[in-house]
Design an enzyme around this catalytic site. Structure first.
Site, PDB file in Angstrom:
ATOM      1  N   GLY A 143     -38.444 -60.157  12.048  1.00 27.31           N
ATOM      2  CA  GLY A 143     -39.817 -59.564  11.880  1.00 27.31           C
ATOM      3  C   GLY A 143     -40.375 -58.391  12.707  1.00 27.31           C
ATOM      4  O   GLY A 143     -40.027 -57.304  12.484  1.00 27.31           O
TER       5      GLY A 143
ATOM      6  N   GLY B 103     -47.456 -60.568   1.889  1.00 24.42           N
ATOM      7  CA  GLY B 103     -47.986 -61.529   1.166  1.00 24.42           C
ATOM      8  C   GLY B 103     -49.030 -60.919   0.186  1.00 24.42           C
ATOM      9  O   GLY B 103     -49.341 -59.706   0.137  1.00 24.42           O
TER      10      GLY B 103
ATOM     11  N   GLY C 219     -43.146 -61.277  18.057  1.00 22.70           N
ATOM     12  CA  GLY C 219     -42.216 -60.563  18.955  1.00 22.70           C
ATOM     13  C   GLY C 219     -41.290 -61.530  20.023  1.00 22.70           C
ATOM     14  O   GLY C 219     -41.437 -62.834  20.242  1.00 22.70           O
TER      15      GLY C 219
ATOM     16  N   CYS D  45     -53.251 -69.258   5.923  1.00 21.16           N
ATOM     17  CA  CYS D  45     -54.570 -68.750   5.371  1.00 21.16           C
ATOM     18  C   CYS D  45     -55.790 -69.519   5.640  1.00 21.16           C
ATOM     19  O   CYS D  45     -55.614 -70.515   5.800  1.00 21.16           O
ATOM     20  CB  CYS D  45     -54.531 -68.470   3.925  1.00 21.16           C
ATOM     21  SG  CYS D  45     -53.109 -67.212   3.470  1.00 21.16           S
TER      22      CYS D  45
ATOM     23  N   ASN E 182     -47.679 -68.958   2.296  1.00 21.73           N
ATOM     24  CA  ASN E 182     -48.511 -68.598   3.812  1.00 21.73           C
ATOM     25  C   ASN E 182     -49.624 -69.610   3.832  1.00 21.73           C
ATOM     26  O   ASN E 182     -50.567 -69.382   3.311  1.00 21.73           O
ATOM     27  CB  ASN E 182     -48.821 -67.194   3.467  1.00 21.73           C
ATOM     28  CG  ASN E 182     -49.537 -66.861   5.246  1.00 21.73           C
ATOM     29  OD1 ASN E 182     -49.573 -67.767   5.976  1.00 21.73           O
ATOM     30  ND2 ASN E 182     -50.016 -65.632   5.301  1.00 21.73           N
TER      31      ASN E 182
END
Length: 300
Positions: A263, A45, A215, A128, A125
């Protein structure tokens, strides 16, 4: 066999990118991963000014994944344009810039600054905290999502992907709001808010008290949300959340995602993206799929 996918008019060579914040802006991984092999690189970001992020400790291991409270530390848009975009332009991959901000004007400043830069897409994003709404995340309120998306679309020169937070009651309401605001695509899920307590120190494992959980543990939740979003909107979806293998990625595609984003797996297996690309290709050969598009959303 055709691995190409088209996301809002931008053609990727394959359906795999990386999740923002897990790959830097590519330079950290370039010695381990051939960036030319990726469909796209999604950057960490970037905000209108440098952010120092949260106090440490800001990462903790949890069952089936990790929790982070980095706080979107980033060098700011000026350094990013000067250093990171030229680096990525060396490679034959699409460039997706993740944009963050605390108020609409901060997002708009970055979007405007990127308008004439040689990038392919922007991912916004909206997890935030919105300073104008008591620090409620932009993405937790459908009205704010639609309004911010519309404001960004008015000035953006590249296609806009709205990155959705899973920390909501109804993901379809938020996805529809992004589409109504003019989003070209949506990506989901961002991290789930969690907490870990260090029982020996009798304090929080991360200084921020809470953090974003990612995860393998979040994968089934992410697949469910991608499926729901795919039933609710017509725009392309980029699915993410706990992808470690090609099978994980294929679940998202079969549920309705046109592309996927790897990710947390990058941290323990720098080759994770390449493993996923190769695995998708092998799956297509095994089951006779001519193109990735033929697999999208076929599980209903």
């Amino acid at each position: 066999m055709d691995m190409r996918v088209n996301i809002a008019g931008v053609e990727w060579k394959n359906p795999v990118t990386v999740a923002s914040g897990t790959f830097g802006s590519g330079a950290e991984y370039a010695d381990f991963v051939d960036l030319n092999q990726l469909g796209a690189v999604t950057t960490k970001g970037v905000a209108n000014v440098p952010w120092k992020g949260n106090s440490t400790p800001r990462v903790a291991e949890v069952y089936g994944g990790m929790m982070n409270a980095i706080g979107l530390q980033n060098p700011g848009i000026d350094l990013f344009c000067e250093r990171d975009i030229p680096f990525l332009k060396q490679f034959d991959t699409k460039i997706i810039v993740n944009v963050c901000g605390h108020a609409p004007e901060e997002y708009l400043e970055v979007v405007e600054r990127l308008a004439d830069e040689p990038i392919d897409m922007m991912e916004i994003n909206i997890s935030c905290p919105n300073v104008n709404a008591g620090f409620l995340a932009f993405g937790q309120d459908a009205h704010h999502v639609e309004k911010l998306t519309g404001q960004i679309k008015k000035i953006a020169k590249q296609p806009i992907i709205m990155k959705l937070t899973p920390n909501v009651t109804d993901i379809t309401e938020i996805a529809k709001a992004a589409e109504a605001g003019g989003a070209d695509a949506v990506s989901l899920i961002n991290t789930l808010t969690g907490m870990k307590i260090d029982v020996n120190r009798r304090t929080f494992a991360v200084a921020n008290k809470t953090g974003g959980v990612s995860g393998p543990a979040v994968h089934p939740i992410a697949v469910r949300m991608v499926y729901q979003a795919a039933q609710a909107v017509q725009i392309p979806i980029i699915g993410m959340g706990g992808i470690c293998t090609a099978e994980d990625a294929l679940e998202f595609i079969l549920a309705g995602a046109s592309a996927v984003s790897v990710g947390t797996a990058n941290f323990h297996n720098p080759r994770a993206t390449l493993d996923v690309i190769e695995g998708i290709e092998a799956y297509m050969k095994k089951y006779g799929f001519e193109s990735v598009k033929d697999m999208v959303g076929i599980v209903r």
